[in-house]
Design a protein around this motif. Sequence first.
Motif, short mmCIF file in Angstrom:
data_model
loop_
_atom_site.label_atom_id
_atom_site.label_comp_id
_atom_site.label_asym_id
_atom_site.label_seq_id
_atom_site.Cartn_x
_atom_site.Cartn_y
_atom_site.Cartn_z
N ILE A 118 0.86 -1.19 0.00
CA ILE A 118 0.00 0.00 0.00
C ILE A 118 0.89 1.24 0.00
O ILE A 118 1.78 1.39 0.85
CB ILE A 118 -0.98 0.00 1.19
CG1 ILE A 118 -1.94 1.19 1.10
CG2 ILE A 118 -0.24 -0.04 2.53
CD1 ILE A 118 -3.15 1.07 2.03
N LYS A 119 0.70 2.10 -1.00
CA LYS A 119 1.51 3.31 -1.15
C LYS A 119 0.64 4.41 -1.77
O LYS A 119 -0.51 4.17 -2.15
CB LYS A 119 2.71 3.07 -2.07
CG LYS A 119 3.63 1.92 -1.66
CD LYS A 119 4.45 2.20 -0.43
CE LYS A 119 5.33 1.01 -0.07
NZ LYS A 119 6.05 1.22 1.22
N ARG A 120 1.23 5.58 -1.93
CA ARG A 120 0.51 6.70 -2.55
C ARG A 120 0.95 6.85 -4.01
O ARG A 120 2.15 6.80 -4.32
CB ARG A 120 0.76 8.00 -1.79
CG ARG A 120 -0.17 9.13 -2.26
CD ARG A 120 0.03 10.39 -1.43
NE ARG A 120 -0.30 10.21 -0.03
CZ ARG A 120 -1.52 10.29 0.49
NH1 ARG A 120 -2.56 10.54 -0.30
NH2 ARG A 120 -1.72 10.15 1.79
N LEU A 121 -0.01 7.06 -4.89
CA LEU A 121 0.26 7.22 -6.31
C LEU A 121 0.79 8.63 -6.58
O LEU A 121 0.10 9.62 -6.34
CB LEU A 121 -1.01 6.96 -7.12
CG LEU A 121 -0.94 7.19 -8.62
CD1 LEU A 121 0.17 6.36 -9.24
CD2 LEU A 121 -2.27 6.87 -9.28
N ILE A 122 2.02 8.69 -7.08
CA ILE A 122 2.67 9.97 -7.35
C ILE A 122 2.81 10.22 -8.86
O ILE A 122 2.58 11.32 -9.33
CB ILE A 122 4.08 10.01 -6.70
CG1 ILE A 122 3.98 9.85 -5.19
CG2 ILE A 122 4.80 11.30 -7.06
CD1 ILE A 122 3.25 10.97 -4.48
N GLY A 123 3.20 9.18 -9.60
CA GLY A 123 3.48 9.36 -11.03
C GLY A 123 2.54 8.58 -11.92
O GLY A 123 2.31 7.39 -11.71
N LEU A 124 2.01 9.25 -12.96
CA LEU A 124 1.12 8.64 -13.95
C LEU A 124 1.92 8.24 -15.18
O LEU A 124 3.07 8.66 -15.37
CB LEU A 124 0.02 9.64 -14.34
CG LEU A 124 -0.86 10.15 -13.20
CD1 LEU A 124 -1.81 11.23 -13.72
CD2 LEU A 124 -1.63 9.02 -12.55
N PRO A 125 1.34 7.42 -16.06
CA PRO A 125 2.05 7.02 -17.29
C PRO A 125 2.55 8.23 -18.07
O PRO A 125 1.82 9.19 -18.29
CB PRO A 125 0.97 6.26 -18.06
CG PRO A 125 0.05 5.73 -17.01
CD PRO A 125 0.01 6.78 -15.95
N GLY A 126 3.82 8.18 -18.44
CA GLY A 126 4.43 9.27 -19.20
C GLY A 126 5.10 10.33 -18.36
O GLY A 126 5.88 11.15 -18.88
#
Length: 278
Positions: A118-126
């Motif tokens: 379980i972590k926090r989403l920081i980076g999206l595709p690209g």
Amino acid sequence: MAEKAKKDGGIVETIKTVVYALLIAGVFRTLFFQPFWIPSGSMKDTLLIGDFLFVNKMTYGYSYASCPSIRIPALGVNVDAKSICGWADGDNTRLFGGEPERGDVVVFRHPVTGFDFIKRLIGLPGDKIQVIGGVVQINGEAVKLEDDGVFQEVYGPQGPQGNRPRCENGPVGNGGACVKSRQIETLPNGAAYGILNITTQGSDNTGIYTVPEGHYFFMGDNRDNSTDSRVPQAARGVGFVPYENLIGRADRIMFSSAGKSMFAFWTWRSDRFFKGVN
């Protein structure tokens, strides 16, 4: 004979009831909500060791990772999700798929070990992600940071594993005040949350990570005490996480216990019951 038949029939009905209950629980856990205990301090102070939550599986749709892994070490049970739903693995797509948002707290299947993280989403595709001086850079722009005092906890064994926290204020004896600096980090989409810092270390200054299509970059809120996408899979880290490995979003803490067992009622954190996950 009639009495024996009645007894046998009662046993059969009991077995059927248990089987039906397990099937219903399995369907519920696979399609809707999966329980998750927080085993480590990598997401402090958003999530503490001993927090219990339900992961919303409907948010991102379904993939092979939606099948639950069943691991009970004490009984020697280790049934991996791929053993059940491996036939759906490999295309990095989802059924009824929903796109995760930057800042979501996500439970996902580790790309190599298969264990739930379980972590926090920081980076999206690209995206191009880098950390400079402890500050996250997204596509060349530093995220907004505001000092927000300190996070303080008692130094000592925490949770069933008895892990001890790291402290910014140096070696602390049992029962002492363990302190970490706290900041509010705000991402480009406005998602804001607290992060903790302990010291200056290698993960505070990184190269540039270019997130591949169909993959995501995750970090723990306890920045100096988190194995996440900053560490490549070859070095036993998380690396980039495929879309199909997402299990669900953590929305609300249902229960929390600071002790080794949920039955130790004197360690319950009643102020965290039904608390939203920001």
